[in-house]
Design an enzyme around this catalytic site. Sequence first.
Site, PDB file in Angstrom:
ATOM      1  N   CYS A   1       0.844  -1.190   0.000  1.00  0.00           N
ATOM      2  CA  CYS A   1       0.000   0.000   0.000  1.00  0.00           C
ATOM      3  C   CYS A   1       0.885   1.247   0.000  1.00  0.00           C
ATOM      4  CB  CYS A   1      -0.893  -0.033   1.248  1.00  0.00           C
ATOM      5  SG  CYS A   1      -1.927   1.412   1.492  1.00  0.00           S
ATOM      6  N   GLY A   2       0.375   2.338  -0.511  1.00  0.00           N
ATOM      7  CA  GLY A   2       1.103   3.597  -0.447  1.00  0.00           C
ATOM      8  C   GLY A   2       1.366   4.045   0.981  1.00  0.00           C
TER       9      GLY A   2
END
Length: 178
Positions: A56-57
Site C-alpha cells: 500500500c502507499g
Amino acid sequence: MFVKLMLLMSFFFTPAPKDVPKSIYNFKVEDLSGGQIDFAKYKGKKILIVNTASKCGYTPQYEALEKLYKKYSGKLVIIGFPANNFGAQEPGTNAEIETFCTKNYGVSFPMAAKISVKGENIDPLYLWLTKKKYNNFQDSEVKWNFQKYLIDEKGNLVNVWMSNVTPDAAEVVAAIEK
C-alpha cells in the site's frame, strides 16, 4: 411495507454479531506465528489498533508505528491487523507478512493473523471497533489500509484516524500523551 422490506434486507445484508465481546479486554486473537494476543494483558495501557497492508502507499507508516511503539512502550501497545480488503494490497500468508514486516521495518509490536476488517466476513474485533452499539463511542467504517483506532487505559475507544493521518502526527501523539 417499505419499512418491513428495509428491515428484512438489513437482516440479510448486515454482518452477524459473531459473538462480539462487550469489552476490548475480552478479545483474544491469533498472531502471525500462530500464538495468541490476549487484550486483557494490556489493561492500564493505551492500545493503537491499525489495519495494515504490505503493498500500500501507506505501508511506510510501519516505520512510524515502530518508533511510536518503542517511544511509548510503557504506556502504549500497537497491534497491527493485516487485511486484504483494499485493492488486494495484502496478498501474503501470515508467514510472508511477518517476514516482510520484520525485514523491511523491524516491526516488534504485536501483529495479528490476517483478517477481514469489513464486509460480511468482518472480524468480531473490527465489528466492535466500528459499531457504536459495541464500542459506546461512534460508528465508523474502515475506508482503507492503515486506519487507526485508539483505546484508552480503561478499554474505551476514544479516537479514530483515517489512513492519511500518520502515526507520528501531532494529534495522535497528543492523544497518546493525554
